[in-house]
Design a protein around this motif. Sequence first.
Motif, mmCIF file in Angstrom:
data_model
loop_
_atom_site.group_PDB
_atom_site.id
_atom_site.type_symbol
_atom_site.label_atom_id
_atom_site.label_comp_id
_atom_site.label_asym_id
_atom_site.label_seq_id
_atom_site.Cartn_x
_atom_site.Cartn_y
_atom_site.Cartn_z
ATOM 1 N N MET A 1 0.980 -1.215 0.182
ATOM 2 C CA MET A 1 0.135 0.105 0.119
ATOM 3 C C MET A 1 0.884 1.182 -0.091
ATOM 4 O O MET A 1 0.559 2.216 -0.627
ATOM 5 C CB MET A 1 -0.948 0.158 1.273
ATOM 6 N N ARG A 2 2.175 1.269 0.770
ATOM 7 C CA ARG A 2 2.903 2.476 0.727
ATOM 8 C C ARG A 2 3.850 2.438 -0.270
ATOM 9 O O ARG A 2 4.764 3.154 -0.292
ATOM 10 C CB ARG A 2 3.508 2.501 2.274
ATOM 11 N N THR A 3 3.901 1.531 -1.260
ATOM 12 C CA THR A 3 5.006 1.377 -2.301
ATOM 13 C C THR A 3 4.612 2.076 -3.608
ATOM 14 O O THR A 3 3.470 2.139 -4.141
ATOM 15 C CB THR A 3 5.136 -0.180 -2.522
ATOM 16 N N VAL A 4 5.763 2.715 -4.144
ATOM 17 C CA VAL A 4 5.794 3.134 -5.398
ATOM 18 C C VAL A 4 6.803 2.699 -6.373
ATOM 19 O O VAL A 4 7.932 2.338 -5.614
ATOM 20 C CB VAL A 4 5.543 4.730 -5.418
ATOM 21 N N VAL A 17 9.454 2.434 -0.520
ATOM 22 C CA VAL A 17 8.370 2.174 0.439
ATOM 23 C C VAL A 17 8.392 3.502 1.086
ATOM 24 O O VAL A 17 9.252 3.565 1.918
ATOM 25 C CB VAL A 17 8.704 1.073 1.407
ATOM 26 N N LEU A 18 7.264 4.452 1.213
ATOM 27 C CA LEU A 18 6.871 5.492 1.929
ATOM 28 C C LEU A 18 6.618 5.127 3.456
ATOM 29 O O LEU A 18 6.161 4.314 3.741
ATOM 30 C CB LEU A 18 5.836 6.266 1.206
ATOM 31 N N SER A 19 6.762 6.121 4.179
ATOM 32 C CA SER A 19 6.718 6.004 5.506
ATOM 33 C C SER A 19 5.099 6.043 5.870
ATOM 34 O O SER A 19 4.987 5.527 6.951
ATOM 35 C CB SER A 19 7.397 6.984 6.379
ATOM 36 N N GLU A 20 4.346 6.593 5.121
ATOM 37 C CA GLU A 20 3.141 6.854 5.291
ATOM 38 C C GLU A 20 2.421 7.216 4.127
ATOM 39 O O GLU A 20 2.693 8.023 3.296
ATOM 40 C CB GLU A 20 2.647 8.015 6.436
ATOM 41 N N ARG A 21 1.154 6.560 3.965
ATOM 42 C CA ARG A 21 0.238 6.757 2.854
ATOM 43 C C ARG A 21 -1.156 6.476 3.136
ATOM 44 O O ARG A 21 -1.441 5.639 3.884
ATOM 45 C CB ARG A 21 0.807 5.721 1.719
ATOM 46 N N GLN A 22 -2.215 7.451 2.615
ATOM 47 C CA GLN A 22 -3.426 7.243 2.896
ATOM 48 C C GLN A 22 -4.094 6.263 1.766
ATOM 49 O O GLN A 22 -3.757 6.464 0.685
ATOM 50 C CB GLN A 22 -4.195 8.654 2.638
ATOM 51 N N ALA A 23 -4.930 5.515 2.349
ATOM 52 C CA ALA A 23 -5.646 4.537 1.365
ATOM 53 C C ALA A 23 -6.632 5.094 0.498
ATOM 54 O O ALA A 23 -7.200 6.206 0.987
ATOM 55 C CB ALA A 23 -6.147 3.343 2.210
#
Length: 594
Positions: A1-4, A17-23
């Motif tokens: 989910m936090r991956t780009v 992998v980001l530290s935080e991400r909004q679904a």
Amino acid sequence: MRTVFLYEETKKTLQVVLSERQAEVTSECLADWTPERINARIEEFKAEDRIRGFDLSEDVPMRTSIFQTGRDTFEVIWSFHHIVVDGWSMGILMKDFFEMYGALYTGTAPILNSVRPYSDFIRWYEQQDKQEAAEYWRHYLAGYEEQATLPKLPMSAERNNEYLQREEIRKLDAETVRRLVQIGNGCGATVNTVIQVAWGVLLGKYNHTRDVVFGSVISGREAQVTGIESMVGLFINTIPVRIRLEGEVSFAETVQRAQEEALESTQFGYFPLVDIQSFSSLRQGLVDQIMAFENFVQTPSLDDRNVGFQIEGVSGFEQTHYDFNIIVLPEDDGMSVKFTYNAAVYDEELIRRAMGHYCRILETVSMHPDILNEEIVMVSEEEKWQLTIENNLTEQEYARDKTLHGLFEEQVRQTPNAVALLFEDRQWTYRELDEKANRLAMQLRTLGMGAGKPVGILAERGPDMVAGVLGVLKAGGAYVPFEPGWPQSRIAGIMESLSMEHMLTTHRQLPVVRGLLREVPSLMHAVCMEETVVESHGEKQIYGLQKAGAESLEYEAVAVDAEQLAYIIFTSGSTGTPKGVAVCHRPVINLSNG
């Protein structure tokens, strides 16, 4: 989910992998709408969602949309990119989701299984002997040089950016599936291998070959990694499956061999398909379609957890990079076979027939596993009748007493100003083409061409060549086409064999024509189908086409019947003496009406 995934301006694709991400979760209330409007809106949303896709460098690779369709009914659409999760993982995710939802609903603590990190699999993958895998696949594909495929629509290669997904689904009954499983057990094979060999039989018959390759989607969870069966991530890979269909070998024996090779291939199933394809002369054309045997749990049972709702139905949509996919789904009461395909590439009727052929092969081998591969019949009795009887009922009335140029003249009278030919940047109407053909016909007659005599045409393909053919026919002759680029000696030999006296040509071919006038004793007159050339070669002449309106060119129709010669066509003679076939008007008209 936090991956780009970053792939622009980098040597290699980077996973970040980001530290935080909004679904991304959206909702829409349609509860007050009619059922028709609700269905239309949801289908509209699905189409928009598919077009939207995922930008892996920016988007969350998974999103959820909730539509309220009634007071207490909802439809949930869960979209995700295959790069982060595969079909097997979906069952794991849904099980955990229902467990957590049920815990919230009942106010209890969720009971979740321990999670093994995907990085365990990555470490295992990095330790594998890539050189050994490369050698295996190179040897596996050795000698395979011709793609096995299904017939495609004309011009489909030019529509490579268009994907019109369609489905064709058939259900195999439980008894047929039981027999197929029994065949596998008797051969020490899985039912998946039985299904694959049957597809190989179909491809072999469609391509008239005993050696076929297609793609198979494997789970990738055969790796010796602790807890891999409960990991979430992308494990699947596509590998080639090669089925050899020796003539005196039974279906069951072919299954046994295919299973032995499958066990070997599975050991190297982690190797990327793009690298495997590089070992074949076909490259990306090696795999033209893929098969997936989906025997994982797609929808977990809710019996063990009170979630406060029931699931009434689950359906899925998946689009691959392939224009044709076979998906096999084992079920409690049989087995579903689904073809998903690109309708911009494959004809729907052909796909329906292919499905019928495939199911017929499966039914046949389920009852006769020891049948020889070459004896398996895939067509139905109805198709046999169509192929052997109906398609040969070709007798019909046609204009048996008319001539080719006579039919053309009828069209000229009906639509004189309609476009007859398009060539490069010019259009020719029926009237213009007819007028030039008339001038050529009368010039040939004034040069002494007799009825039924052969007239050579040495010209590039274009309007002049078409006018030349019509001109010869209107003059009562039989045209003899010569391919520009043929050796002069080959053309001269044909002319001498026919005692040819006249020919038509163009400016570009004049050097060859001059040589022919010297080499062929009978050849006396050549007419260049442009209006500027006049040359004398002793008693022989090269004429330009006389201008329209000249007194000697007043067209008079020549009596020609349908049994008179229309043309004589010769083989190239590249492997021996050129051989000619003489054809009259009537059979050509018969063919054109068939």
